[in-house]
Design an enzyme around this catalytic site. Structure first.
Site, PDB file in Angstrom:
ATOM      1  CG  HIS A 129      -1.702   1.377   1.402  1.00  0.00           C
ATOM      2  ND1 HIS A 129      -2.793   1.461   1.027  1.00  0.00           N
ATOM      3  CD2 HIS A 129      -1.232   2.444   2.270  1.00  0.00           C
ATOM      4  CE1 HIS A 129      -3.210   2.801   1.408  1.00  0.00           C
ATOM      5  NE2 HIS A 129      -2.263   3.183   2.119  1.00  0.00           N
ATOM      6  CG  HIS A 172       0.730   6.525   0.214  1.00  0.00           C
ATOM      7  ND1 HIS A 172      -0.126   7.489   0.273  1.00  0.00           N
ATOM      8  CD2 HIS A 172       0.226   5.570   1.259  1.00  0.00           C
ATOM      9  CE1 HIS A 172      -1.048   7.200   1.169  1.00  0.00           C
ATOM     10  NE2 HIS A 172      -0.835   6.265   1.588  1.00  0.00           N
ATOM     11  CD  GLU A 221      -4.606   6.236   2.275  1.00  0.00           C
ATOM     12  OE1 GLU A 221      -4.595   5.480   1.387  1.00  0.00           O
ATOM     13  OE2 GLU A 221      -3.604   6.267   3.043  1.00  0.00           O
ATOM     14  CB  SER A 253      -3.061  -0.433  -2.937  1.00  0.00           C
ATOM     15  OG  SER A 253      -3.599   0.331  -2.147  1.00  0.00           O
TER      16      SER A 253
HETATM   17  N1  HBI Z   1      -1.754   8.459  10.546  1.00  0.00           N
HETATM   18  N2  HBI Z   1      -1.191   8.935  12.840  1.00  0.00           N
HETATM   19  C1  HBI Z   1      -1.081   8.204  11.724  1.00  0.00           C
HETATM   20  N3  HBI Z   1      -0.219   7.102  11.601  1.00  0.00           N
HETATM   21  C2  HBI Z   1       0.061   6.382  10.510  1.00  0.00           C
HETATM   22  O1  HBI Z   1       0.951   5.594  10.484  1.00  0.00           O
HETATM   23  C3  HBI Z   1      -0.729   6.878   9.525  1.00  0.00           C
HETATM   24  C4  HBI Z   1      -1.894   7.829   9.389  1.00  0.00           C
HETATM   25  N4  HBI Z   1      -2.493   8.066   8.582  1.00  0.00           N
HETATM   26  C5  HBI Z   1      -2.609   7.687   7.350  1.00  0.00           C
HETATM   27  C6  HBI Z   1      -1.350   6.364   7.291  1.00  0.00           C
HETATM   28  N5  HBI Z   1      -0.909   6.127   8.076  1.00  0.00           N
HETATM   29  C7  HBI Z   1      -1.321   5.565   6.004  1.00  0.00           C
HETATM   30  O2  HBI Z   1      -1.871   6.539   4.862  1.00  0.00           O
HETATM   31  C8  HBI Z   1       0.050   5.034   5.676  1.00  0.00           C
HETATM   32  O3  HBI Z   1      -0.088   4.464   4.122  1.00  0.00           O
HETATM   33  C9  HBI Z   1       0.945   6.045   5.308  1.00  0.00           C
HETATM   34 FE    FE Z   2      -1.796   5.143   3.154  1.00  0.00          FE
END
Ligand code: HBI
Ligand code: FE
Length: 278
Positions: free
Chosen positions: A127, A132, A173, A192
């Site tokens: 993902h 990203h 997302e 994804s």
């Molecule tokens: N928010 N606090 C927090 N921690 C994360 O790891 C996190 C998130 N928001 C989105 C996210 N991860 C995902 O989009 C990952 O794919 C980066």
């Molecule tokens: Fe993400």
């Protein structure tokens, strides 16, 4: 919910919550799993915004198995100014926002099992790296991610974390953009999953609404099924511009206490995006 959720740094994590990717730990089966995920996902490139395909190619993600971040980073840094760092999974808001503000993208260091390759309820390396990283090749989008990280660091004190989290969900997302080639996908959670990308970009059944900052901040979402509505931005420049010129503090105050819209619930101010206008 997934099992890689941390509120205290696991063994071996640095103060900034990063961990070694430990690329050598991946087995042949892991590499095969990555290859099968990547081979199916290449179908989304035609439905994704141009920078996604450019990033995918430049990072060489479709060659070989699981990428070694030590090999990716010189290229990613040269091309975008960002680097990818390994984290053990979902980390608390503060370190997450801080890493984004420093142009250090936090990517999970584990890969979903082949069993639930179709969908998983927590961000894994596929993902993060496939969904990203390539989007950082769009300059305006990458700057939006930095502005988002900076805003996140301030949001906690202003009580805006949840509102800001929904802005991220409905853009980073699951966002769509109506760009020069027409309607295209850019959200990582969408990209994804080929099935959801195809549905969101091409299906007459999908509900699409032009992006509105306040509307998305108040819109709740599902994380274990297709989104019942998608938001369409007019461009990454417009999204960045809004992020940089809006007083989020004022927006948080304006929206405080407002009831959330359920996923798919229409709102009178919605401007419907009509597929034939793409
Ligand atoms: N928010 N606090 C927090 N921690 C994360 O790891 C996190 C998130 N928001 C989105 C996210 N991860 C995902 O989009 C990952 O794919 C980066
Ligand atoms: Fe993400």
């Amino acid at each position: 919910m997934g099992s890689h959720i941390f509120d205290v740094p696991p063994e071996g994590a640095a103060d900034d919550w990063t961990v070694p990717q430990d690329w050598e730990k991946f087995t042949d089966e892991d590499h095969q799993n990555w290859k099968s995920l990547i081979s199916r996902a290449s179908d989304v490139v035609g439905l994704a915004t141009e920078s996604f395909g450019r990033g995918l190619a430049s990072l060489g993600l479709q060659e070989g198995g699981i990428p070694d971040y030590r090999v990716l980073n010189p290229r990613l840094k040269r091309d975008t100014g960002w680097e990818v760092v390994a984290v053990p999974g979902l980390i608390p808001n503060e370190p997450f926002f801080r890493l984004l503000s420093q142009r250090r993208f936090p990517a999970a260091n584990f890969l979903r099992s082949a069993a639930n390759s179709d969908y998983n309820d927590e961000p894994d390396m596929f993902h993060d790296v496939f969904g990203h990283l390539p989007m950082l090749y769009d300059r305006a989008f990458a700057e939006f991610m930095v502005a988002y990280g900076r805003a996140g660091l301030r949001a906690e004190a202003l009580g805006g974390s949840d509102l800001l989290g929904r802005l991220y969900l409905h853009t980073v997302e699951f966002g769509l953009v109506n760009d020069d080639e027409g309607l295209r996908a850019f959200g990582a959670g969408m990209l994804s999953s080929f099935a959801e990308t195809k549905f969101a970009v091409t299906s007459p059944e999908a509900k699409r609404i032009w992006f509105d900052l306040r509307r998305v901040m108040l819109t709740d979402y599902f994380f274990d099924e297709f989104q019942p509505q998608y938001f369409v931005i007019e461009s990454f420049d417009a999204l960045l511009e809004e992020m940089e010129t809006t007083s989020l503090k004022a927006v948080y105050e304006e929206l405080a206490g407002r009831e959330l819209l359920k996923p798919g619930e229409p709102h009178p101010s919605d401007r419907v995006f009509h597929l034939e206008h793409a």
